[in-house]
Motif scaffolding. Structure first.
Motif, mmCIF file in Angstrom:
data_model
loop_
_atom_site.group_PDB
_atom_site.id
_atom_site.type_symbol
_atom_site.label_atom_id
_atom_site.label_comp_id
_atom_site.label_asym_id
_atom_site.label_seq_id
_atom_site.Cartn_x
_atom_site.Cartn_y
_atom_site.Cartn_z
ATOM 1 N N ASP A 36 0.836 -1.202 0.000
ATOM 2 C CA ASP A 36 0.000 0.000 0.000
ATOM 3 C C ASP A 36 0.872 1.255 0.000
ATOM 4 O O ASP A 36 0.650 2.183 0.785
ATOM 5 N N VAL A 37 1.857 1.267 -0.895
ATOM 6 C CA VAL A 37 2.736 2.433 -1.009
ATOM 7 C C VAL A 37 1.980 3.536 -1.749
ATOM 8 O O VAL A 37 1.536 3.348 -2.883
ATOM 9 N N LYS A 38 1.822 4.658 -1.093
ATOM 10 C CA LYS A 38 1.110 5.804 -1.669
ATOM 11 C C LYS A 38 1.447 7.034 -0.831
ATOM 12 O O LYS A 38 1.973 6.908 0.289
ATOM 13 N N PRO A 39 1.164 8.237 -1.333
ATOM 14 C CA PRO A 39 1.524 9.452 -0.590
ATOM 15 C C PRO A 39 0.958 9.514 0.824
ATOM 16 O O PRO A 39 1.622 10.014 1.737
ATOM 17 N N LEU A 40 -0.256 8.991 1.033
ATOM 18 C CA LEU A 40 -0.866 9.038 2.364
ATOM 19 C C LEU A 40 -0.102 8.204 3.385
ATOM 20 O O LEU A 40 -0.228 8.432 4.593
ATOM 21 N N ILE A 99 -1.665 -4.089 -11.284
ATOM 22 C CA ILE A 99 -2.736 -4.958 -11.763
ATOM 23 C C ILE A 99 -2.827 -6.259 -10.970
ATOM 24 O O ILE A 99 -3.925 -6.790 -10.746
ATOM 25 N N GLU A 100 -1.697 -6.784 -10.476
ATOM 26 C CA GLU A 100 -1.742 -8.071 -9.775
ATOM 27 C C GLU A 100 -2.479 -7.989 -8.441
ATOM 28 O O GLU A 100 -2.938 -9.005 -7.914
ATOM 29 N N GLN A 101 -2.632 -6.787 -7.886
ATOM 30 C CA GLN A 101 -3.335 -6.682 -6.611
ATOM 31 C C GLN A 101 -4.851 -6.754 -6.763
ATOM 32 O O GLN A 101 -5.574 -6.830 -5.767
ATOM 33 N N TYR A 102 -5.316 -6.753 -8.002
ATOM 34 C CA TYR A 102 -6.746 -6.914 -8.246
ATOM 35 C C TYR A 102 -7.135 -8.392 -8.343
ATOM 36 O O TYR A 102 -8.307 -8.710 -8.500
ATOM 37 N N VAL A 142 -3.724 11.923 -9.068
ATOM 38 C CA VAL A 142 -3.663 10.469 -8.907
ATOM 39 C C VAL A 142 -3.547 9.846 -10.288
ATOM 40 O O VAL A 142 -4.324 10.181 -11.188
ATOM 41 N N PRO A 143 -2.584 8.958 -10.510
ATOM 42 C CA PRO A 143 -2.439 8.351 -11.836
ATOM 43 C C PRO A 143 -3.626 7.468 -12.206
ATOM 44 O O PRO A 143 -4.379 7.022 -11.339
ATOM 45 N N GLU A 144 -3.779 7.227 -13.487
ATOM 46 C CA GLU A 144 -4.836 6.342 -13.982
ATOM 47 C C GLU A 144 -4.687 4.965 -13.336
ATOM 48 O O GLU A 144 -3.574 4.492 -13.098
ATOM 49 N N SER A 145 -5.803 4.322 -13.029
ATOM 50 C CA SER A 145 -5.739 3.024 -12.360
ATOM 51 C C SER A 145 -5.132 1.961 -13.267
ATOM 52 O O SER A 145 -5.206 2.047 -14.502
ATOM 53 N N ALA A 146 -4.553 0.940 -12.647
ATOM 54 C CA ALA A 146 -3.933 -0.147 -13.403
ATOM 55 C C ALA A 146 -4.964 -0.896 -14.241
ATOM 56 O O ALA A 146 -4.665 -1.349 -15.350
ATOM 57 N N THR A 147 -6.194 -1.039 -13.727
ATOM 58 C CA THR A 147 -7.225 -1.752 -14.485
ATOM 59 C C THR A 147 -7.621 -0.981 -15.740
ATOM 60 O O THR A 147 -7.829 -1.575 -16.801
ATOM 61 N N ALA A 148 -7.726 0.339 -15.632
ATOM 62 C CA ALA A 148 -8.061 1.150 -16.804
ATOM 63 C C ALA A 148 -6.937 1.082 -17.837
ATOM 64 O O ALA A 148 -7.191 0.958 -19.043
ATOM 65 N N ARG A 149 -5.705 1.129 -17.367
ATOM 66 C CA ARG A 149 -4.562 1.049 -18.283
ATOM 67 C C ARG A 149 -4.527 -0.316 -18.972
ATOM 68 O O ARG A 149 -4.305 -0.415 -20.180
ATOM 69 N N ASP A 150 -4.756 -1.365 -18.181
ATOM 70 C CA ASP A 150 -4.756 -2.719 -18.736
ATOM 71 C C ASP A 150 -5.873 -2.891 -19.765
ATOM 72 O O ASP A 150 -5.679 -3.515 -20.818
ATOM 73 N N VAL A 170 -6.894 -2.651 -2.701
ATOM 74 C CA VAL A 170 -6.265 -1.766 -3.673
ATOM 75 C C VAL A 170 -6.501 -0.311 -3.303
ATOM 76 O O VAL A 170 -7.551 0.049 -2.769
ATOM 77 N N SER A 171 -5.502 0.499 -3.544
ATOM 78 C CA SER A 171 -5.649 1.947 -3.537
ATOM 79 C C SER A 171 -5.578 2.358 -5.001
ATOM 80 O O SER A 171 -4.504 2.302 -5.619
ATOM 81 N N ARG A 172 -6.719 2.716 -5.563
ATOM 82 C CA ARG A 172 -6.793 2.972 -7.002
ATOM 83 C C ARG A 172 -5.787 4.039 -7.416
ATOM 84 O O ARG A 172 -5.654 5.076 -6.777
#
Length: 240
Positions: free
Chosen positions: A139-143, A184-187, A214-222, A177-179
């Protein structure tokens, strides 16, 4: 119930001062020890305490403390002690006087590239130690990155989703997931995970720091890439 200011734990060893923050699972307090030194104390919140699987949550929480205690690094929050109060496990940690990068960017806007890269290098070095211990943060993220008030040091916090892993082995992990920051593997509960899982979150964090988005989600990119469409992630230099 939420502990109020002046609540004492461990026969007065720790005194609650205020609530620092609350997430989906835990609540963190600012407290002082017997010498008056500030410490952070994390425990499970009221919602978790009401769940039928509370005992399992307690066990997971205790495992978080043990995982975190093994990761000794200047850019990983340090566990001081694991205690029990009213049958509730608590983690006492060093108190970091600062703010998380998510809140900082929301208030101040995008960081200069040199400053963002300094924090990313520090957290990347911390993750190397975490991975050497056989754990993923997940869960690496700015928060989950605190920056001290002198703005020189970043510290990785919140190991509540950390799990043991074996490189290149398919393992079952809980879905969380933190969108925008989760790869993608965390989904997929059964996907292979490795150090690269946290590296994706770290790279996404860098993107967020220099763009304030916030960057585009991995699912949307995939979804786009699988259909031969361009990656919807906007390059940082074109963002904003």
């Amino acid at each position: 119930m939420v502990w109020q200011p002046h609540t004492q734990l461990q026969n007065g060893k720790y005194t609650i001062q205020k609530t620092l923050g609350e997430g989906g699972f835990g609540i963190t307090y600012l407290a002082t020890d017997e010498t008056g030194k500030p410490v952070a104390i994390k425990t499970l919140n009221d919602n978790i305490r009401k769940r039928r699987d509370f005992n399992q949550c307690q066990e997971d929480f205790l495992n978080e403390a043990l995982r975190l205690a093994q990761c000794r690094h200047p850019h990983v929050v340090r566990v001081r002690q694991v205690i029990q109060h009213d049958s509730l496990w608590c983690i006492t940690m060093d108190y970091i006087d600062g703010t998380n990068l998510g809140r900082w960017v929301e208030k101040e806007g995008a960081l200069p590239e040199t400053q963002a890269l300094r924090y990313i290098r520090q957290i990347g070095d911390a993750l190397r130690v975490v991975h050497q211990q056989g754990f993923l943060h997940r869960d690496v993220k700015p928060l989950n990155i605190l920056v001290k008030n002198d703005l020189a040091q970043a510290v990785l916090i919140d190991f509540g989703m950390a799990r043991e892993f074996t490189p290149n082995l398919t393992q079952v992990h809980t879905e969380y997931v933190s969108r925008g920051f989760a790869p993608i593997e965390q989904y997929d509960r059964r996907s292979r995970r490795g150090a690269y899982t946290d590296v994706y979150g770290l790279a996404a964090t860098l993107y967020a720091l220099v763009t304030a988005e916030v960057p585009e989600s991995a699912t949307a990119r995939d979804h786009h890439i699988a259909r031969g469409k361009p990656d919807p992630l906007i390059p940082p230099q074109q963002s904003g």
